[in-house]
Design a protein around this motif. Structure first.
Motif, PDB file in Angstrom:
ATOM      1  N   VAL A  93     -10.961  -4.677 -13.681  1.00 41.46           N
ATOM      2  CA  VAL A  93     -10.086  -4.654 -12.508  1.00 41.46           C
ATOM      3  C   VAL A  93      -8.632  -4.682 -12.945  1.00 41.46           C
ATOM      4  O   VAL A  93      -8.216  -5.565 -13.702  1.00 41.46           O
ATOM      5  CB  VAL A  93     -10.380  -5.848 -11.572  1.00 41.46           C
ATOM      6  N   GLY A  94      -7.866  -3.719 -12.456  1.00 41.50           N
ATOM      7  CA  GLY A  94      -6.434  -3.680 -12.689  1.00 41.50           C
ATOM      8  C   GLY A  94      -5.659  -4.110 -11.456  1.00 41.50           C
ATOM      9  O   GLY A  94      -6.244  -4.568 -10.468  1.00 41.50           O
ATOM     10  N   ARG A  95      -4.355  -3.940 -11.506  1.00 35.38           N
ATOM     11  CA  ARG A  95      -3.507  -4.346 -10.374  1.00 35.38           C
ATOM     12  C   ARG A  95      -3.515  -3.297  -9.266  1.00 35.38           C
ATOM     13  O   ARG A  95      -3.825  -3.578  -8.117  1.00 35.38           O
ATOM     14  CB  ARG A  95      -2.077  -4.571 -10.867  1.00 35.38           C
ATOM     15  N   ALA A  96      -3.118  -2.080  -9.621  1.00 38.41           N
ATOM     16  CA  ALA A  96      -3.028  -0.972  -8.664  1.00 38.41           C
ATOM     17  C   ALA A  96      -2.804   0.297  -9.469  1.00 38.41           C
ATOM     18  O   ALA A  96      -2.387   0.249 -10.624  1.00 38.41           O
ATOM     19  CB  ALA A  96      -1.884  -1.187  -7.676  1.00 38.41           C
ATOM     20  N   THR A  97      -3.073   1.447  -8.863  1.00 42.78           N
ATOM     21  CA  THR A  97      -2.837   2.694  -9.571  1.00 42.78           C
ATOM     22  C   THR A  97      -1.360   3.076  -9.500  1.00 42.78           C
ATOM     23  O   THR A  97      -0.638   2.667  -8.596  1.00 42.78           O
ATOM     24  CB  THR A  97      -3.658   3.845  -8.973  1.00 42.78           C
ATOM     25  N   ASN A  98      -0.942   3.869 -10.455  1.00 42.89           N
ATOM     26  CA  ASN A  98       0.427   4.401 -10.501  1.00 42.89           C
ATOM     27  C   ASN A  98       0.371   5.818  -9.936  1.00 42.89           C
ATOM     28  O   ASN A  98       0.416   6.801 -10.650  1.00 42.89           O
ATOM     29  CB  ASN A  98       0.923   4.401 -11.943  1.00 42.89           C
ATOM     30  N   ASP A 107       5.050  -2.561  -3.325  1.00 44.39           N
ATOM     31  CA  ASP A 107       6.033  -3.627  -3.159  1.00 44.39           C
ATOM     32  C   ASP A 107       5.418  -4.744  -2.314  1.00 44.39           C
ATOM     33  O   ASP A 107       4.252  -4.676  -1.893  1.00 44.39           O
ATOM     34  CB  ASP A 107       7.329  -3.093  -2.552  1.00 44.39           C
ATOM     35  N   ASN A 108       6.197  -5.783  -2.070  1.00 41.85           N
ATOM     36  CA  ASN A 108       5.656  -6.956  -1.371  1.00 41.85           C
ATOM     37  C   ASN A 108       5.158  -6.625   0.032  1.00 41.85           C
ATOM     38  O   ASN A 108       4.142  -7.174   0.479  1.00 41.85           O
ATOM     39  CB  ASN A 108       6.713  -8.061  -1.303  1.00 41.85           C
ATOM     40  N   SER A 109       5.860  -5.745   0.737  1.00 39.31           N
ATOM     41  CA  SER A 109       5.435  -5.412   2.094  1.00 39.31           C
ATOM     42  C   SER A 109       4.120  -4.636   2.084  1.00 39.31           C
ATOM     43  O   SER A 109       3.241  -4.875   2.924  1.00 39.31           O
ATOM     44  CB  SER A 109       6.521  -4.608   2.819  1.00 39.31           C
ATOM     45  N   LEU A 110       3.964  -3.721   1.132  1.00 40.79           N
ATOM     46  CA  LEU A 110       2.717  -2.956   1.041  1.00 40.79           C
ATOM     47  C   LEU A 110       1.573  -3.842   0.571  1.00 40.79           C
ATOM     48  O   LEU A 110       0.441  -3.714   1.048  1.00 40.79           O
ATOM     49  CB  LEU A 110       2.906  -1.765   0.097  1.00 40.79           C
ATOM     50  N   LYS A 111       1.846  -4.763  -0.330  1.00 41.90           N
ATOM     51  CA  LYS A 111       0.817  -5.701  -0.776  1.00 41.90           C
ATOM     52  C   LYS A 111       0.368  -6.594   0.377  1.00 41.90           C
ATOM     53  O   LYS A 111      -0.829  -6.809   0.573  1.00 41.90           O
ATOM     54  CB  LYS A 111       1.344  -6.555  -1.933  1.00 41.90           C
ATOM     55  N   ALA A 112       1.332  -7.114   1.137  1.00 45.35           N
ATOM     56  CA  ALA A 112       0.995  -8.024   2.239  1.00 45.35           C
ATOM     57  C   ALA A 112       0.157  -7.327   3.305  1.00 45.35           C
ATOM     58  O   ALA A 112      -0.770  -7.919   3.871  1.00 45.35           O
ATOM     59  CB  ALA A 112       2.279  -8.585   2.854  1.00 45.35           C
ATOM     60  N   ALA A 113       0.484  -6.057   3.574  1.00 46.51           N
ATOM     61  CA  ALA A 113      -0.210  -5.321   4.626  1.00 46.51           C
ATOM     62  C   ALA A 113      -1.667  -5.034   4.273  1.00 46.51           C
ATOM     63  O   ALA A 113      -2.508  -4.876   5.165  1.00 46.51           O
ATOM     64  CB  ALA A 113       0.524  -4.007   4.914  1.00 46.51           C
ATOM     65  N   GLN A 114      -1.983  -4.963   2.996  1.00 53.78           N
ATOM     66  CA  GLN A 114      -3.331  -4.567   2.596  1.00 53.78           C
ATOM     67  C   GLN A 114      -4.168  -5.672   1.971  1.00 53.78           C
ATOM     68  O   GLN A 114      -5.378  -5.512   1.797  1.00 53.78           O
ATOM     69  CB  GLN A 114      -3.249  -3.398   1.606  1.00 53.78           C
ATOM     70  N   GLU A 115      -3.559  -6.810   1.628  1.00 55.38           N
ATOM     71  CA  GLU A 115      -4.262  -7.794   0.805  1.00 55.38           C
ATOM     72  C   GLU A 115      -5.566  -8.289   1.418  1.00 55.38           C
ATOM     73  O   GLU A 115      -6.590  -8.372   0.726  1.00 55.38           O
ATOM     74  CB  GLU A 115      -3.359  -8.986   0.490  1.00 55.38           C
ATOM     75  N   LEU A 161      -7.106  -4.399  -7.722  1.00 52.83           N
ATOM     76  CA  LEU A 161      -6.933  -5.385  -6.660  1.00 52.83           C
ATOM     77  C   LEU A 161      -6.427  -4.713  -5.395  1.00 52.83           C
ATOM     78  O   LEU A 161      -7.011  -4.846  -4.323  1.00 52.83           O
ATOM     79  CB  LEU A 161      -5.936  -6.467  -7.099  1.00 52.83           C
ATOM     80  N   TYR A 162      -5.328  -3.986  -5.541  1.00 54.26           N
ATOM     81  CA  TYR A 162      -4.704  -3.312  -4.403  1.00 54.26           C
ATOM     82  C   TYR A 162      -5.091  -1.844  -4.410  1.00 54.26           C
ATOM     83  O   TYR A 162      -4.989  -1.167  -5.428  1.00 54.26           O
ATOM     84  CB  TYR A 162      -3.188  -3.493  -4.445  1.00 54.26           C
ATOM     85  N   LYS A 163      -5.531  -1.366  -3.268  1.00 59.92           N
ATOM     86  CA  LYS A 163      -6.053  -0.007  -3.174  1.00 59.92           C
ATOM     87  C   LYS A 163      -5.013   1.021  -2.720  1.00 59.92           C
ATOM     88  O   LYS A 163      -5.295   2.214  -2.756  1.00 59.92           O
ATOM     89  CB  LYS A 163      -7.233   0.041  -2.187  1.00 59.92           C
ATOM     90  N   VAL A 164      -3.861   0.568  -2.291  1.00 58.84           N
ATOM     91  CA  VAL A 164      -2.834   1.496  -1.797  1.00 58.84           C
ATOM     92  C   VAL A 164      -1.558   1.317  -2.606  1.00 58.84           C
ATOM     93  O   VAL A 164      -1.049   0.201  -2.737  1.00 58.84           O
ATOM     94  CB  VAL A 164      -2.533   1.270  -0.303  1.00 58.84           C
ATOM     95  N   SER A 165      -1.057   2.424  -3.128  1.00 63.10           N
ATOM     96  CA  SER A 165       0.174   2.424  -3.930  1.00 63.10           C
ATOM     97  C   SER A 165       1.091   3.539  -3.440  1.00 63.10           C
ATOM     98  O   SER A 165       0.645   4.464  -2.752  1.00 63.10           O
ATOM     99  CB  SER A 165      -0.138   2.656  -5.411  1.00 63.10           C
ATOM    100  N   PRO A 166       2.367   3.498  -3.810  1.00 58.53           N
ATOM    101  CA  PRO A 166       3.242   4.626  -3.492  1.00 58.53           C
ATOM    102  C   PRO A 166       2.725   5.889  -4.180  1.00 58.53           C
ATOM    103  O   PRO A 166       2.386   5.863  -5.369  1.00 58.53           O
ATOM    104  CB  PRO A 166       4.595   4.195  -4.070  1.00 58.53           C
ATOM    105  N   TYR A 167       2.669   6.981  -3.452  1.00 58.29           N
ATOM    106  CA  TYR A 167       2.132   8.223  -4.007  1.00 58.29           C
ATOM    107  C   TYR A 167       2.966   8.735  -5.185  1.00 58.29           C
ATOM    108  O   TYR A 167       2.435   9.319  -6.123  1.00 58.29           O
ATOM    109  CB  TYR A 167       2.077   9.290  -2.902  1.00 58.29           C
ATOM    110  N   GLY A 219       4.332   6.994  -7.406  1.00 55.02           N
ATOM    111  CA  GLY A 219       4.175   6.145  -8.571  1.00 55.02           C
ATOM    112  C   GLY A 219       4.774   4.768  -8.384  1.00 55.02           C
ATOM    113  O   GLY A 219       5.557   4.522  -7.462  1.00 55.02           O
ATOM    114  N   GLY A 220       4.410   3.856  -9.268  1.00 54.40           N
ATOM    115  CA  GLY A 220       4.903   2.486  -9.197  1.00 54.40           C
ATOM    116  C   GLY A 220       3.943   1.577  -8.461  1.00 54.40           C
ATOM    117  O   GLY A 220       3.058   2.022  -7.726  1.00 54.40           O
ATOM    118  N   ASN A 221       4.108   0.268  -8.678  1.00 55.22           N
ATOM    119  CA  ASN A 221       3.269  -0.714  -8.006  1.00 55.22           C
ATOM    120  C   ASN A 221       3.639  -0.844  -6.538  1.00 55.22           C
ATOM    121  O   ASN A 221       4.774  -0.568  -6.149  1.00 55.22           O
ATOM    122  CB  ASN A 221       3.433  -2.084  -8.678  1.00 55.22           C
TER     123      ASN A 221
END
Length: 243
Positions: free
Chosen positions: A56-61, A142-150, A130-136, A138-140
């Motif tokens: 398990v990783g953090r999120a895709t880039n 952010d806090n708002s996207l993490k909070a919305a999906q956690e 862990l997180y299934k949604v990332s910015p298309y 690239g990059g991890n």
């Protein structure tokens, strides 16, 4: 219960698809193109209960598509599908489009998997984030996207583990990223490690929740890979000795 790989695939689709419907709804108010990721498993992933390793990783880039249409994400078009893709995990070994040898994350996974499965290592493992949604772009997230999906991502990870039924789940994420997920997996009860391995300036910890072993370690980027791999393999061995 897993009986065949086809059964496992059907179970995952049946249970995950509705959760991804909720996930889409939860993040659609946020601006920016998004990429959705779904768990992958190799063609030789063990179908027996309590077998195999899920990394398990953090999120895709970034990922396959910026589609937010559920039927496309779980469809058959390789340009938009994220579930049960034709190159499931094999891409990691063949390095098509993405050279895993340039990634510390994948180099550590490869070394651990090769120690367990030798040849064709990618076909025997499963991989999620862990997180299934990332910015298309690239990059991890952010806090708002993490909070919305956690919340939904916690449910998705739990369902992945229930259906794949791995013997080990290895978090290469760091504690701050994974702690809420581990708490959720343990029914919101504090979880104490049953073994630990120190390496360089870091530590790997082994947990047991129900009948599944969990290893929590750091994201491998810019860290000593040989020591990291040795600590993970040591915890795998210690877990087997406890049985």
């Amino acid at each position: 219960m897993k009986t065949t790989l086809a059964d496992l695939t059907r179970q995952l689709e049946t249970k995950l698809k509705p959760l991804y419907g909720s996930l889409i709804q939860n993040v659609q108010h946020l601006k920016g193109a998004k990429s959705f990721f779904c768990v992958q498993w190799g063609k030789n992933f063990p179908i027996e209960e309590q077998k195999g390793i899920l990394f398990v990783g953090r999120a895709t880039n970034g990922w396959v598509t910026d589609s937010e249409e559920l039927e496309e994400l779980f469809g058959n078009n390789e340009k938009t599908a994220i579930f049960n893709r034709k190159d499931q995990m094999q891409w990691a070994e063949e390095r098509k489009g993405y050279n895993t040898q340039k990634s510390a994350f994948w180099r550590v996974i490869r070394q651990v998997a090769v120690s367990c499965y030798f040849d064709n290592w990618s076909s025997f493992i499963a991989w999620s984030n862990l997180y299934k949604v990332s910015p298309y772009q690239g990059g991890n997230p952010d806090n708002s996207l993490k909070a919305a999906q956690e919340k939904v991502c916690c449910e998705i990870l739990k369902k992945e583990i229930e259906i794949l039924s791995p013997e080990f789940v290895i978090f290469l994420t760091g504690k701050s990223w994974a702690e809420n997920f581990i708490l959720y997996l343990n029914e919101h009860q504090p979880t104490k490690s049953i073994a630990r391995e120190e390496w360089d300036k870091y530590v790997c910890k082994l947990y047991r929740i129900n009948n599944t072993y969990y290893i929590l370690s750091e994201h491998p980027e810019r860290k000593k890979e040989e020591e990291h791999v040795k600590s993970i393999l040591s915890l795998l061995k210690q877990a087997h000795q406890q049985k």
